[in-house]
Enzyme design. Structure first.
Site, PDB file in Angstrom:
ATOM      1  N   TYR A 164     -10.945   6.241  14.581  1.00  0.00           N
ATOM      2  CA  TYR A 164      -9.903   6.453  13.578  1.00  0.00           C
ATOM      3  C   TYR A 164      -9.658   7.950  13.383  1.00  0.00           C
ATOM      4  O   TYR A 164      -8.515   8.418  13.370  1.00  0.00           O
ATOM      5  CB  TYR A 164     -10.340   5.790  12.271  1.00  0.00           C
ATOM      6  CG  TYR A 164      -9.414   5.983  11.097  1.00  0.00           C
ATOM      7  CD1 TYR A 164      -8.294   5.186  10.926  1.00  0.00           C
ATOM      8  CD2 TYR A 164      -9.695   6.945  10.121  1.00  0.00           C
ATOM      9  CE1 TYR A 164      -7.464   5.343   9.825  1.00  0.00           C
ATOM     10  CE2 TYR A 164      -8.872   7.108   9.019  1.00  0.00           C
ATOM     11  CZ  TYR A 164      -7.752   6.304   8.883  1.00  0.00           C
ATOM     12  OH  TYR A 164      -6.935   6.464   7.789  1.00  0.00           O
ATOM     13  N   SER A 180      -4.707  11.622   7.589  1.00  0.00           N
ATOM     14  CA  SER A 180      -5.814  11.250   6.713  1.00  0.00           C
ATOM     15  C   SER A 180      -6.698  12.470   6.534  1.00  0.00           C
ATOM     16  O   SER A 180      -6.647  13.421   7.334  1.00  0.00           O
ATOM     17  CB  SER A 180      -6.617  10.119   7.353  1.00  0.00           C
ATOM     18  OG  SER A 180      -7.867   9.925   6.729  1.00  0.00           O
ATOM     19  N   ASN A 240       3.825   5.933   8.749  1.00  0.00           N
ATOM     20  CA  ASN A 240       2.702   5.560   7.894  1.00  0.00           C
ATOM     21  C   ASN A 240       1.803   4.484   8.492  1.00  0.00           C
ATOM     22  O   ASN A 240       0.626   4.393   8.129  1.00  0.00           O
ATOM     23  CB  ASN A 240       3.264   5.078   6.543  1.00  0.00           C
ATOM     24  CG  ASN A 240       2.234   4.388   5.696  1.00  0.00           C
ATOM     25  OD1 ASN A 240       1.389   5.021   5.072  1.00  0.00           O
ATOM     26  ND2 ASN A 240       2.288   3.051   5.671  1.00  0.00           N
ATOM     27  N   VAL A 298      -7.573   6.491  -1.125  1.00  0.00           N
ATOM     28  CA  VAL A 298      -6.387   5.871  -1.716  1.00  0.00           C
ATOM     29  C   VAL A 298      -6.636   4.377  -1.871  1.00  0.00           C
ATOM     30  O   VAL A 298      -7.152   3.717  -0.956  1.00  0.00           O
ATOM     31  CB  VAL A 298      -5.136   6.120  -0.846  1.00  0.00           C
ATOM     32  CG1 VAL A 298      -3.897   5.519  -1.502  1.00  0.00           C
ATOM     33  CG2 VAL A 298      -4.942   7.619  -0.622  1.00  0.00           C
ATOM     34  N   LYS A 340      -6.300  10.377  13.889  1.00  0.00           N
ATOM     35  CA  LYS A 340      -5.737  11.175  12.800  1.00  0.00           C
ATOM     36  C   LYS A 340      -5.742  12.662  13.137  1.00  0.00           C
ATOM     37  O   LYS A 340      -4.833  13.401  12.721  1.00  0.00           O
ATOM     38  CB  LYS A 340      -6.493  10.901  11.501  1.00  0.00           C
ATOM     39  CG  LYS A 340      -6.365   9.456  11.009  1.00  0.00           C
ATOM     40  CD  LYS A 340      -4.911   9.056  10.786  1.00  0.00           C
ATOM     41  CE  LYS A 340      -4.772   7.681  10.170  1.00  0.00           C
ATOM     42  NZ  LYS A 340      -3.377   7.317   9.850  1.00  0.00           N
ATOM     43  N   GLY A 354       0.794  -1.212   0.000  1.00  0.00           N
ATOM     44  CA  GLY A 354       0.000   0.000   0.000  1.00  0.00           C
ATOM     45  C   GLY A 354       0.829   1.266   0.000  1.00  0.00           C
ATOM     46  O   GLY A 354       1.846   1.380  -0.693  1.00  0.00           O
ATOM     47  N   GLN A 355       0.385   2.249   0.774  1.00  0.00           N
ATOM     48  CA  GLN A 355       1.109   3.511   0.842  1.00  0.00           C
ATOM     49  C   GLN A 355       2.538   3.320   1.327  1.00  0.00           C
ATOM     50  O   GLN A 355       3.465   3.945   0.798  1.00  0.00           O
ATOM     51  CB  GLN A 355       0.387   4.491   1.761  1.00  0.00           C
ATOM     52  CG  GLN A 355      -0.843   5.135   1.175  1.00  0.00           C
ATOM     53  CD  GLN A 355      -1.295   6.317   2.000  1.00  0.00           C
ATOM     54  OE1 GLN A 355      -0.539   7.271   2.225  1.00  0.00           O
ATOM     55  NE2 GLN A 355      -2.526   6.270   2.468  1.00  0.00           N
ATOM     56  N   THR A 393      -5.855   1.062  -1.371  1.00  0.00           N
ATOM     57  CA  THR A 393      -5.017   0.178  -0.562  1.00  0.00           C
ATOM     58  C   THR A 393      -5.905  -0.904   0.044  1.00  0.00           C
ATOM     59  O   THR A 393      -7.137  -0.789   0.028  1.00  0.00           O
ATOM     60  CB  THR A 393      -4.317   0.939   0.592  1.00  0.00           C
ATOM     61  OG1 THR A 393      -5.286   1.265   1.607  1.00  0.00           O
ATOM     62  CG2 THR A 393      -3.636   2.213   0.093  1.00  0.00           C
ATOM     63  N   ASP A 440       7.210  -3.471   9.147  1.00  0.00           N
ATOM     64  CA  ASP A 440       5.778  -3.740   9.134  1.00  0.00           C
ATOM     65  C   ASP A 440       5.507  -4.811  10.185  1.00  0.00           C
ATOM     66  O   ASP A 440       6.384  -5.635  10.479  1.00  0.00           O
ATOM     67  CB  ASP A 440       5.317  -4.230   7.765  1.00  0.00           C
ATOM     68  CG  ASP A 440       3.835  -4.003   7.529  1.00  0.00           C
ATOM     69  OD1 ASP A 440       3.481  -3.142   6.697  1.00  0.00           O
ATOM     70  OD2 ASP A 440       3.001  -4.684   8.183  1.00  0.00           O
TER      71      ASP A 440
END
Length: 280
Positions: A173, A160, A107, A206, A177, A21-22, A208, A41
């Site tokens: 979420y 985000s 990220n 995006v 952010k 992904g990103q 992902t 990760d």
């Protein structure tokens, strides 16, 4: 294959959530500019409450392969950003291997859905711990090494569009952010004397694995009043195409700019990468 512009030649970038992904797009894009990469990760489910498939060690290995294909060096490792000890060891090993740390792309993040009063403790705690506390732990491990290296640097916090506006259905979420904006702006003031710039980016729509069409369809089907908070992307390509989910590589272009010398005067800023959607 080597295809590098070398605007970041000799620099080292730490990218979290880099398996796909990103995160992968950021690592590969920075490598294309000449940076060596520390890619991490979790490569496992962060919690049973996360319903989309977790990244894998094979995907992290593929990110490392793509970075090396560009002629850059890479240190890749399975690390959970909730683990301070593992992060500190990683940064120390990165300094041993590369001699410096110049760029951090924070990220790593997760997403679940639900109205605030219907979230479980585990849903809330997982999203807060990964997105907000995990980012803080990453910064806490990285900033002292950047200061000691004495080269200044750039930190890009991946927030985000939900960090700039209300997003019903994922308030936990959005809270993380929005919290990342506060971390970004505070650290920009605190780290500025060391020549370290800190900015947040705010992507929207995006493409992902975090985007779950079925989960989104379910919550919007139950609560259609939420839909106006998730507008279409107005920006189209010159040929009229586009306007849907944007490729992660377009976000990575912004990350590369913030990491590089042409954004030297930018710090403590929130950069919307949304195709104009936040203007609705």
């Amino acid at each position: 294959m080597t295809n590098r512009t070398d605007t970041l030649q000799g620099q080292v970038a730490l990218v979290t959530g880099a398996a796909r992904g990103q995160g992968r797009a950021h690592a590969v894009r920075l490598a294309s500019e000449g940076a060596n990469i520390i890619a991490i990760d979790i490569c496992a489910p962060a919690s049973p409450t996360i319903t989309y498939p977790a990244a894998t060690e094979a995907e992290l290995a593929e990110t490392a392969r793509l970075v090396e294909e560009l002629g850059a060096k890479v240190l890749s490792r399975v690390v959970d950003t909730r683990d301070s000890s593992a992060l500190e060891t990683l940064v120390a090993d990165g300094i041993t291997q590369f001699g410096r740390l110049d760029i951090v792309v924070a990220n790593a993040g997760v997403l679940t859905w639900g109205r605030l009063w219907e979230l479980s403790d585990e849903q809330w705690n997982t999203v807060i711990d990964v997105n907000l506390t995990g980012t803080w732990r990453t910064l806490r491990a990285a900033v002292p090494a950047m200061i000691e290296a004495g080269n200044g640097g750039s930190i890009i916090v991946v927030s985000s569009s939900a960090g700039l506006k209300a997003t019903p259905g994922n308030g936990h979420y959005a809270a993380t952010k929005h919290g990342l904006v506060a971390l970004t702006n505070t650290l920009a003031l605190e780290a500025g004397e060391f020549g370290i710039r800190v900015n947040s980016i705010h992507p929207y729509s995006v493409e992902t694995p975090m985007i779950e069409p079925d989960a989104m369809a379910e919550i919007f089907g139950k609560h259609p009043g939420f839909l106006p908070s998730f507008p279409p992307v107005p920006l189209k390509n010159p040929d009229g195409s586009g306007g849907g989910f944007m490729p992660a590589e377009q976000v990575a272009d912004v990350v590369a700019w913030l990491a590089g010398p042409t954004s030297i005067a930018i710090t403590g800023s929130q950069i919307a990468v949304d195709g104009g959607a936040l203007k609705y």
